[in-house]
Design an enzyme around this catalytic site. Structure first.
Site, PDB file in Angstrom:
ATOM      1  N   LYS A 169      -1.776  14.016 -10.704  1.00 48.54           N
ATOM      2  CA  LYS A 169      -0.352  13.747 -10.563  1.00 48.54           C
ATOM      3  C   LYS A 169      -0.117  12.298 -10.970  1.00 48.54           C
ATOM      4  O   LYS A 169      -0.342  11.375 -10.204  1.00 48.54           O
ATOM      5  CB  LYS A 169       0.127  13.931  -9.118  1.00 48.54           C
ATOM      6  CG  LYS A 169       1.650  13.830  -9.031  1.00 48.54           C
ATOM      7  CD  LYS A 169       2.164  13.349  -7.687  1.00 48.54           C
ATOM      8  CE  LYS A 169       2.248  11.861  -7.599  1.00 48.54           C
ATOM      9  NZ  LYS A 169       3.191  11.200  -8.517  1.00 48.54           N
ATOM     10  N   GLU A 244      -8.463   3.088  -4.895  1.00 52.07           N
ATOM     11  CA  GLU A 244      -8.392   1.795  -5.610  1.00 52.07           C
ATOM     12  C   GLU A 244      -7.006   1.234  -5.343  1.00 52.07           C
ATOM     13  O   GLU A 244      -6.016   1.725  -5.889  1.00 52.07           O
ATOM     14  CB  GLU A 244      -8.559   1.985  -7.123  1.00 52.07           C
ATOM     15  CG  GLU A 244      -9.746   2.833  -7.533  1.00 52.07           C
ATOM     16  CD  GLU A 244     -11.067   2.132  -7.363  1.00 52.07           C
ATOM     17  OE1 GLU A 244     -11.076   0.953  -6.936  1.00 52.07           O
ATOM     18  OE2 GLU A 244     -12.097   2.762  -7.628  1.00 52.07           O
ATOM     19  N   CYS A 278      -3.183  -4.973  -9.909  1.00 61.03           N
ATOM     20  CA  CYS A 278      -3.888  -5.114  -8.635  1.00 61.03           C
ATOM     21  C   CYS A 278      -4.908  -6.237  -8.708  1.00 61.03           C
ATOM     22  O   CYS A 278      -5.254  -6.828  -7.692  1.00 61.03           O
ATOM     23  CB  CYS A 278      -4.552  -3.792  -8.264  1.00 61.03           C
ATOM     24  SG  CYS A 278      -5.454  -3.035  -9.613  1.00 61.03           S
TER      25      CYS A 278
HETATM   26  P1  NAI Z   1       2.763   4.045  -4.691  1.00 59.16           P
HETATM   27  O1  NAI Z   1       1.408   3.808  -4.149  1.00 59.16           O
HETATM   28  O2  NAI Z   1       3.786   4.629  -3.781  1.00 59.16           O
HETATM   29  O3  NAI Z   1       2.650   5.017  -5.975  1.00 59.16           O
HETATM   30  C1  NAI Z   1       1.446   5.254  -6.664  1.00 59.16           C
HETATM   31  C2  NAI Z   1       1.264   6.753  -6.830  1.00 59.16           C
HETATM   32  O4  NAI Z   1       1.139   7.358  -5.545  1.00 59.16           O
HETATM   33  C3  NAI Z   1       2.432   7.459  -7.524  1.00 59.16           C
HETATM   34  O5  NAI Z   1       1.927   8.498  -8.332  1.00 59.16           O
HETATM   35  C4  NAI Z   1       3.199   8.032  -6.347  1.00 59.16           C
HETATM   36  O6  NAI Z   1       3.987   9.138  -6.710  1.00 59.16           O
HETATM   37  C5  NAI Z   1       2.072   8.425  -5.424  1.00 59.16           C
HETATM   38  N1  NAI Z   1       2.433   8.552  -4.001  1.00 59.16           N
HETATM   39  C6  NAI Z   1       3.326   7.813  -3.310  1.00 59.16           C
HETATM   40  N2  NAI Z   1       3.392   8.243  -2.049  1.00 59.16           N
HETATM   41  C7  NAI Z   1       2.523   9.273  -1.913  1.00 59.16           C
HETATM   42  C8  NAI Z   1       2.148  10.156  -0.841  1.00 59.16           C
HETATM   43  N3  NAI Z   1       2.707  10.055   0.354  1.00 59.16           N
HETATM   44  N4  NAI Z   1       1.207  11.087  -1.083  1.00 59.16           N
HETATM   45  C9  NAI Z   1       0.632  11.208  -2.283  1.00 59.16           C
HETATM   46  N5  NAI Z   1       0.975  10.422  -3.345  1.00 59.16           N
HETATM   47  C10 NAI Z   1       1.888   9.453  -3.165  1.00 59.16           C
HETATM   48  O7  NAI Z   1       3.274   2.669  -5.322  1.00 59.16           O
HETATM   49  P2  NAI Z   1       4.800   2.217  -5.599  1.00 59.16           P
HETATM   50  O8  NAI Z   1       5.663   2.618  -4.424  1.00 59.16           O
HETATM   51  O9  NAI Z   1       5.181   2.707  -6.929  1.00 59.16           O
HETATM   52  O10 NAI Z   1       4.637   0.616  -5.648  1.00 59.16           O
HETATM   53  C11 NAI Z   1       4.788  -0.175  -4.483  1.00 59.16           C
HETATM   54  C12 NAI Z   1       3.707  -1.250  -4.424  1.00 59.16           C
HETATM   55  O11 NAI Z   1       2.418  -0.659  -4.390  1.00 59.16           O
HETATM   56  C13 NAI Z   1       3.654  -2.178  -5.608  1.00 59.16           C
HETATM   57  O12 NAI Z   1       4.605  -3.187  -5.548  1.00 59.16           O
HETATM   58  C14 NAI Z   1       2.243  -2.697  -5.485  1.00 59.16           C
HETATM   59  O13 NAI Z   1       2.164  -3.711  -4.511  1.00 59.16           O
HETATM   60  C15 NAI Z   1       1.467  -1.508  -5.014  1.00 59.16           C
HETATM   61  N6  NAI Z   1       0.835  -0.804  -6.146  1.00 59.16           N
HETATM   62  C16 NAI Z   1      -0.472  -1.069  -6.450  1.00 59.16           C
HETATM   63  C17 NAI Z   1      -1.039  -0.497  -7.568  1.00 59.16           C
HETATM   64  C18 NAI Z   1      -2.453  -0.775  -7.951  1.00 59.16           C
HETATM   65  O14 NAI Z   1      -2.765  -0.789  -9.114  1.00 59.16           O
HETATM   66  N7  NAI Z   1      -3.354  -0.933  -7.028  1.00 59.16           N
HETATM   67  C19 NAI Z   1      -0.282   0.369  -8.459  1.00 59.16           C
HETATM   68  C20 NAI Z   1       1.065   0.635  -8.030  1.00 59.16           C
HETATM   69  C21 NAI Z   1       1.571   0.050  -6.924  1.00 59.16           C
END
Ligand code: NAI
Ligand code: MG
Length: 472
Positions: A169, A244, A278
């Site tokens: 996903k 990660e 990240c």
């Molecule tokens: P997020 O962690 O919510 O989204 C990343 C993925 O997880 C997306 O595919 C999303 O649809 C999915 N997701 C979200 N909630 C979920 C759930 N309950 N169950 C299963 N899948 C779920 O990140 P978001 O809200 O887009 O970004 C917020 C903050 O997260 C950013 O500002 C950053 O600090 C951090 N982040 C870190 C990343 C990294 O590379 N480690 C990448 C993206 C965000």
């Protein structure tokens, strides 16, 4: 304008059961450039069922067969990088230096995994027993929007390498990129069910995937917050999770650092991927005795970095990926001011001359203390903190005083000394003196930065379990 109407299940592009739609926005212009029809729980069920049917054959595939699949995937990506670069530029807004790297990396992760498979000992003798490393079962992956191609490719490479069919996903706001990539992956001719892609939101498709009884392992890249929800959902099914997550990487400028070399590296590490990384080096640790000189150089050099439209080859910092991310950055810049930090450069609002698009001002705070929220929390934008240290022990202490432990950077003239500092840091990776990307180095973090590692043999270990056969 493009409407994404299909997901990819069992080797076919199919219309999802879900009927909700999401607008896709060009972050550099704020224009709506398309929309996507999102999947739902029924699509997850169909995708997992297809993956489950593909498991016996993939789990039983030989090294040579897996390497062939990985090479076909690499070739399908490498064939026409321009289309991938254009789509990433339009939908994500990354500057051209980053899109070029990202697309090239998307092809090369398959090559690196092919080399790993060739070397990996799937069959071993341990004690007197014959041990075989078996795939745990169906792999579910969930990926974010800040490097959509790279993350999908990495999860798929691990799936093939380990013999685990994949249901992925990707981030819902990256659907145009997912579609162009999926068409390429399709061309690699993988057996039906080995790769399944379901667009959808986290709470709907992500949640259905993480609680599906036929999923054995979850590999997630994204926020620490979502990771905790996912890990809880994984408990009943006894799933392994590989996570990660976020970071707050320190960049230690050593007392002997040559600033002509160190300052550009510190800034590019901090502002990498427009700060939406990240691994971004967002806490710059500088010796107090050289603070005046270092802050002046950081200010001058940061103000030279061009912010703007991603197609401009001079641009180093593009727009934030979405309005939500832009607003998050603004909130943190206001917070830093409220907490008593001083703006060395940057601040709230858009850079001069850019009145549309989710552009933020490259910002550096000084007079920052390690207990401020701007120094502790992942901001995920071009906002850096400059923190003073008195001696090397204090630099190490500040560097390790973080909930995160993903990456760190050390910059110093005496390479041996820099490596000694690196050895004291509790992080998954330390980059010394701007070392180039190593596509074979394990990747992952300590503490709130996650669990497990990706890339190479460590990446395969997470998706495999040993079966021992004891004979009389
Ligand atoms: P997020 O962690 O919510 O989204 C990343 C993925 O997880 C997306 O595919 C999303 O649809 C999915 N997701 C979200 N909630 C979920 C759930 N309950 N169950 C299963 N899948 C779920 O990140 P978001 O809200 O887009 O970004 C917020 C903050 O997260 C950013 O500002 C950053 O600090 C951090 N982040 C870190 C990343 C990294 O590379 N480690 C990448 C993206 C965000
Ligand atoms: Mg979220």
């Amino acid at each position: 304008m493009r409407s994404i109407e299909h997901i990819y299940i069992n080797g076919k592009f199919v219309v999802p059961h879900g009927e909700d739609r999401l607008d896709l926005i060009n972050p550099a212009t704020e224009e709506r450039i398309g929309d996507v029809r999102l999947g739902n729980e029924n699509d997850v069920r169909a995708a997992v069922a297809a993956a489950k049917r593909a498991l016996p054959a993939l789990a039983g595939s030989t090294k040579a067969e897996r390497i062939d699949m990985l090479h076909s995937l690499r070739d399908a990506i490498a064939a026409n990088p321009d289309e991938l670069i254009q789509t990433m530029t339009e939908e994500y807004g990354a500057p051209s230096y980053f899109t070029a790297f990202s697309v090239q990396n998307t092809a090369s992760v398959f090559d690196v995994m092919a080399e790993t498979v060739a070397e990996y000992e799937f069959d071993r003798v341990v004690g007197k027993s014959a041990v075989r490393m078996l795939p745990r079962g169906v792999l579910a992956a969930i990926t974010p929007w800040n490097s959509n191609f790279g993350f999908i490719a990495t999860k798929l490479a691990h799936a093939i390498g380990s013999g685990s069919p994949l249901v992925i996903k990707p981030a819902e706001q990256s659907a145009l990129q997912t579609e162009v990539l999926a068409k390429r992956l399709y061309q690699a001719g993988l057996p039906a069910g080995v790769l399944n892609i379901v667009n959808g939101t986290g709470p709907v498709v992500g949640a259905a995937l993480t609680s599906d009884p036929d999923v054995a392992t979850i590999s997630f890249t994204g926020s620490t917050q979502a990771a905790k929800i996912i890990q809880r959902a994984a408990i009943d099914g006894m799933k392994r999770v590989i996570l990660e997550l976020g970071g707050k990487a320190p960049t230690i400028i050593m007392p002997d650092a040559e600033l002509d070399k160190a300052i550009p590296v510190a800034l590019m590490s901090g502002f990498a991927n427009s700060g939406q990384a990240c691994v971004a080096g967002t806490r710059i640790l500088a010796p107090r005795s050289r603070m005046a000189e270092i802050s002046e150089r950081l200010k001058v050099e940061a103000e030279k970095l061009k912010v703007g439209a991603p197609r401009d080859a001079e641009v180093r910092i593009g727009p934030m990926a979405s309005r939500a991310q832009w607003e998050r950055i603004q909130m943190y810049i206001r917070l830093g001011i409220e907490e008593g930090a001083t703006l060395l450069t940057g601040g709230t609002g858009r850079p001069a001359g850019l009145d549309r698009g989710w552009f933020a001002r490259p910002t550096i705070f000084v007079d920052v203390h390690s207990n401020m929220r701007i120094a502790r929390e992942e901001i995920f934008g071009p906002v850096l903190c400059l923190i003073a240290y008195d001696d090397e022990d204090e630099a190490v202490e500040i560097a390790n005083n973080s909930e995160y432990g993903l990456q760190a950077y050390v910059l110093g003239a005496d390479q041996k000394r820099a490596v000694q500092i690196a050895e004291r840091l509790l992080v998954g990776r330390v980059v010394v003196n701007g070392a180039p990307h190593d596509p074979r180095a394990p990747f992952g973090g300590f503490k709130q930065s996650g669990i497990g590692r990706e890339i190479g043999a460590f990446g395969l270990d997470g998706l495999l379990e040993p079966r021992a056969i004891l004979t009389a």
